[in-house]
Design an enzyme around this catalytic site. Structure first.
Site, PDB file in Angstrom:
ATOM      1  CG  ASN A 265     -35.247  -3.256 -11.854  1.00  0.00           C
ATOM      2  OD1 ASN A 265     -35.282  -3.460 -10.546  1.00  0.00           O
ATOM      3  ND2 ASN A 265     -34.353  -4.224 -12.849  1.00  0.00           N
TER       4      ASN A 265
ATOM      5  CB  CYS B 188     -35.524  -2.399 -18.798  1.00  0.00           C
ATOM      6  SG  CYS B 188     -35.557  -3.558 -17.827  1.00  0.00           S
TER       7      CYS B 188
ATOM      8  CB  CYS C 166     -38.443  -8.438 -18.883  1.00  0.00           C
ATOM      9  SG  CYS C 166     -39.775  -8.736 -18.590  1.00  0.00           S
ATOM     10  NE  ARG C 167     -36.386  -4.433 -22.051  1.00  0.00           N
ATOM     11  CZ  ARG C 167     -36.483  -3.473 -22.651  1.00  0.00           C
ATOM     12  NH1 ARG C 167     -36.223  -3.046 -23.224  1.00  0.00           N
ATOM     13  NH2 ARG C 167     -37.383  -3.326 -22.190  1.00  0.00           N
ATOM     14  CB  SER C 168     -32.262  -3.491 -16.509  1.00  0.00           C
ATOM     15  OG  SER C 168     -33.372  -3.764 -15.681  1.00  0.00           O
TER      16      SER C 168
ATOM     17  CG  ASP D 231     -40.907  -5.131 -23.228  1.00  0.00           C
ATOM     18  OD1 ASP D 231     -40.400  -5.670 -22.719  1.00  0.00           O
ATOM     19  OD2 ASP D 231     -41.388  -4.559 -23.483  1.00  0.00           O
TER      20      ASP D 231
HETATM   21  P1  4NP Z   1     -38.627  -5.092 -19.057  1.00  0.00           P
HETATM   22  O1  4NP Z   1     -40.322  -5.424 -19.679  1.00  0.00           O
HETATM   23  O2  4NP Z   1     -38.570  -3.473 -19.385  1.00  0.00           O
HETATM   24  O3  4NP Z   1     -37.440  -5.700 -19.258  1.00  0.00           O
HETATM   25  O4  4NP Z   1     -38.501  -5.013 -17.447  1.00  0.00           O
HETATM   26  C1  4NP Z   1     -41.469  -5.378 -19.608  1.00  0.00           C
HETATM   27  C2  4NP Z   1     -41.443  -5.323 -17.795  1.00  0.00           C
HETATM   28  C3  4NP Z   1     -42.754  -4.970 -17.514  1.00  0.00           C
HETATM   29  C4  4NP Z   1     -43.629  -4.735 -19.137  1.00  0.00           C
HETATM   30  C5  4NP Z   1     -42.756  -3.368 -19.914  1.00  0.00           C
HETATM   31  C6  4NP Z   1     -41.976  -3.865 -20.078  1.00  0.00           C
HETATM   32  N1  4NP Z   1     -45.228  -3.700 -18.109  1.00  0.00           N
HETATM   33  O5  4NP Z   1     -45.840  -2.779 -19.132  1.00  0.00           O
HETATM   34  O6  4NP Z   1     -45.292  -3.995 -17.331  1.00  0.00           O
END
Ligand code: 4NP
Length: 146
Positions: free
Chosen positions: A6, A3, A8-10, A118
């Protein structure tokens, strides 16, 4: 499992798939990474940890890292959570590895190119993300065992 951050989703995708392959006694190597570098070394987001806890999966040992071109050589399958992640992975993919990259939700509905949303800016999004990844990981195991 890839993602953006790294966190939240992955990490959820990694935790869910690892739990299933352990249950099935499969000898698969599963990892996750982000396309971005902001959260390197961090634990998963507390909301992902809490969501996984609700389903008996512990994510606390995971630490965020950034995807490297060598990951595309080392792993057989690189699963992107959304189309932006997909494009970012393709951009760093060494020759002949692009075909290993797929949007994870295409395992559920082939060719629909659906993204796992997201949830970072939306506290309520984590249950939906969990359910989507639960479905997708079932489909991944089914496809690669058949
Ligand atoms: P992820 O979510 O891609 O599912 O881990 C996010 C985590 C952090 C951010 C964006 C999306 N960020 O902008 O810091």
């Amino acid at each position: 499992m890839v993602c953006l951050g790294n966190i939240c989703r992955s990490p959820l995708a990694e935790g869910i798939l690892k739990t299933k392959i352990e249950e099935k006694g499969l000898d698969w190597s599963v990892d996750s990474a982000g396309t971005g570098s902001w959260h390197i070394g961090e634990q998963p987001d507390p909301r992902s940890i809490e969501k996984a806890d609700q389903y008996g999966i512990d994510l606390r040992h995971q630490r965020a890292r950034q995807i490297r071109p060598n990951d595309l050589k080392e792993y057989d399958l690189i699963l992107a959570m959304d189309s932006s992640n997909y494009q970012d992975i393709i951009r760093i993919a060494p020759d002949d590895t692009e075909k290993k990259v797929e949007l994870i939700m295409n395992y559920v509905q082939s060719g629909h190119n659906q993204s796992v949303p997201d949830p970072y800016w939306d506290d309520d999004g984590f249950e939906q993300v969990y359910q989507m990844l639960d479905q997708a990981t079932d489909a991944i195991i089914e496809k690669h065992l058949s």
